[in-house]
Design a protein around this motif. Structure first.
Motif, PDB file in Angstrom:
ATOM      1  N   SER A 131      -8.790   9.439   6.460  1.00  0.00           N
ATOM      2  CA  SER A 131      -8.718   8.403   7.496  1.00  0.00           C
ATOM      3  C   SER A 131      -7.348   7.825   7.054  1.00  0.00           C
ATOM      4  O   SER A 131      -6.857   6.830   7.925  1.00  0.00           O
ATOM      5  N   LYS A 132      -6.608   7.895   6.042  1.00  0.00           N
ATOM      6  CA  LYS A 132      -5.432   7.450   5.781  1.00  0.00           C
ATOM      7  C   LYS A 132      -4.401   8.702   5.215  1.00  0.00           C
ATOM      8  O   LYS A 132      -5.063   9.746   4.640  1.00  0.00           O
ATOM      9  N   ARG A 146      -0.603   9.798  -0.248  1.00  0.00           N
ATOM     10  CA  ARG A 146       0.554   9.284  -0.608  1.00  0.00           C
ATOM     11  C   ARG A 146       1.837  10.344  -0.746  1.00  0.00           C
ATOM     12  O   ARG A 146       2.857   9.928  -0.285  1.00  0.00           O
ATOM     13  N   ARG A 170      -1.045  10.941  16.962  1.00  0.00           N
ATOM     14  CA  ARG A 170      -2.448  10.663  16.735  1.00  0.00           C
ATOM     15  C   ARG A 170      -3.177  11.678  17.481  1.00  0.00           C
ATOM     16  O   ARG A 170      -4.458  11.988  17.163  1.00  0.00           O
ATOM     17  N   THR A 199       0.962  -1.171   0.090  1.00  0.00           N
ATOM     18  CA  THR A 199      -0.107  -0.051  -0.033  1.00  0.00           C
ATOM     19  C   THR A 199       0.701   1.215   0.140  1.00  0.00           C
ATOM     20  O   THR A 199       0.309   2.335  -0.336  1.00  0.00           O
ATOM     21  N   THR A 200       2.339   1.053   0.314  1.00  0.00           N
ATOM     22  CA  THR A 200       3.092   2.371   0.198  1.00  0.00           C
ATOM     23  C   THR A 200       4.051   2.343  -0.883  1.00  0.00           C
ATOM     24  O   THR A 200       4.813   3.282  -0.834  1.00  0.00           O
ATOM     25  N   CYS A 238      -2.870  12.983  13.392  1.00  0.00           N
ATOM     26  CA  CYS A 238      -2.653  12.279  12.094  1.00  0.00           C
ATOM     27  C   CYS A 238      -3.212  10.740  12.294  1.00  0.00           C
ATOM     28  O   CYS A 238      -2.995  10.031  13.408  1.00  0.00           O
ATOM     29  N   PRO A 239      -3.676  10.284  11.312  1.00  0.00           N
ATOM     30  CA  PRO A 239      -4.480   8.884  11.350  1.00  0.00           C
ATOM     31  C   PRO A 239      -3.467   7.856  11.243  1.00  0.00           C
ATOM     32  O   PRO A 239      -3.691   6.635  11.877  1.00  0.00           O
ATOM     33  N   GLN A 240      -2.316   8.067  10.682  1.00  0.00           N
ATOM     34  CA  GLN A 240      -1.354   7.148  10.517  1.00  0.00           C
ATOM     35  C   GLN A 240       0.075   7.571  10.997  1.00  0.00           C
ATOM     36  O   GLN A 240       0.999   7.915   9.855  1.00  0.00           O
TER      37      GLN A 240
END
Length: 319
Positions: A38-39, A42, A297, A6-7, A223-225
């Motif tokens: 929510s993510k 990129r 977070r 995903t990254t 930050c969500p991630q």
């Protein structure tokens, strides 16, 4: 961190278009969070080397400035502590520095008020770095490898006086007050540092180390991630001296003995760090070291950094 599917970079990823759309929104990282992201997009994902964590057990230096102006014996003790911290850590925290807690709290509240405006904030959004009042997200947006999870508003307060009407109404009065307070403290710190290298107290001041002053208000949304990005990637400050006011969320880390060490928040305290220009004119007695800010977070995290510099030297917006 292991880079997952995903990254990974994909052949059809159009980073330039993503950056352009983000910039043209004039809403910054806060706009993404307000929209319910929510993510981490990129463009914010950092290379694994930037995300290394460190577990350390160091005691960060805290210097009590009480008595520095009227007790010669105490002043000598403070000068010695400043010398040791500036030579070994290049960062230290000061308490009893003379700026009232009420002023510090209002400065933080003023920064939050600026970012919590609706569309009014966009009128200050620009990438024209010749302006005295600038709001944007990531000064190096189009050239950095990854975007930081942070928005910044800054104003150049000296050497040329700024017309208060140019400042946002939400924080105009406190910015003018904070400028006066922090300038007095900056001059006192330069006196202590001059004495710490065995020179006249006015030596660094007379070399125009406090001629220029810029105030930077940083805003780090939740930050969500946070494991994928950074609030601010590692850097050193290209000025003489930085005075930093941070809230209680934390996240600032300094490189010490090849490890990233937390700079713990302390109510009413200010963080001081040596800039590259001060390292230069002290012949490396005092050193400027790299530091960074983690994404979190929790949020928003707010900090206010004051850069003391020469009046004619440009600077990069970091910290």
């Amino acid at each position: 961190m292991v880079v997952t599917s995903t990254t990974k970079f994909s052949e059809d990823y159009d980073r330039a278009s993503e950056l352009k759309a983000f910039d043209e929104s004039k809403a910054g990282v806060k706009g993404l969070v307000d929209a319910g992201v929510s993510k981490v997009p990129r463009m914010f994902i950092q290379p694994p080397d930037n995300l290394r964590t460190c577990n350390t057990q160091f005691n960060f230096p805290v210097i009590d400035l009480h008595g520095m102006d009227n007790d010669p014996i105490r002043r000598k003790e403070i000068v010695e502590m400043v010398r040791e911290a500036s030579e070994t850590w290049c960062f230290f925290t000061v308490v009893n520095h003379g700026i009232p807690v009420s002023v510090l709290e209002e400065m933080m509240d003023g920064a939050r008020r600026f970012y919590e405006q609706d569309n009014e904030v966009k009128e200050f959004y620009t990438r024209d770095r010749t302006r005295k009042v600038v709001y944007n997200s990531n000064f190096d947006l189009y050239v950095s490898k990854a975007t930081n999870w942070r928005d910044t508003f800054y104003c150049v307060m000296a050497p040329h006086p700024l017309n208060p009407q140019e400042l946002p109404a939400t924080c105009r009065d406190i910015l003018m007050e904070y400028k006066e307070q922090v300038m007095r403290l900056g001059l006192k710190l330069l006196e202590l540092m001059s004495e710490a290298i065995g020179l006249n107290p006015n030596h660094l001041k007379d070399r125009d180390c406090a001629e220029g002053l810029a105030i930077l208000c940083h805003y780090y949304p939740a930050c969500p991630q946070p494991e994928l990005t950074m609030g601010t990637t590692k850097h050193s400050d290209n000025n003489f001296l930085t005075i930093l006011l941070q809230d209680q969320i934390g996240g600032l880390q300094v490189l010490h003995q090849d490890q990233c060490v937390d700079v713990p928040p302390e109510p009413g305290a200010l963080v001081i760090n040596v800039g590259e220009l001060l390292q230069l004119i002290t012949n490396d007695r005092f050193k400027s070291v790299e530091h960074r800010v983690l994404a979190n977070r929790r949020g928003p995290r707010v900090s206010v950094a004051c850069f003391f510099r020469c009046g004619l030297i440009s600077f990069s917006i970091k910290n």
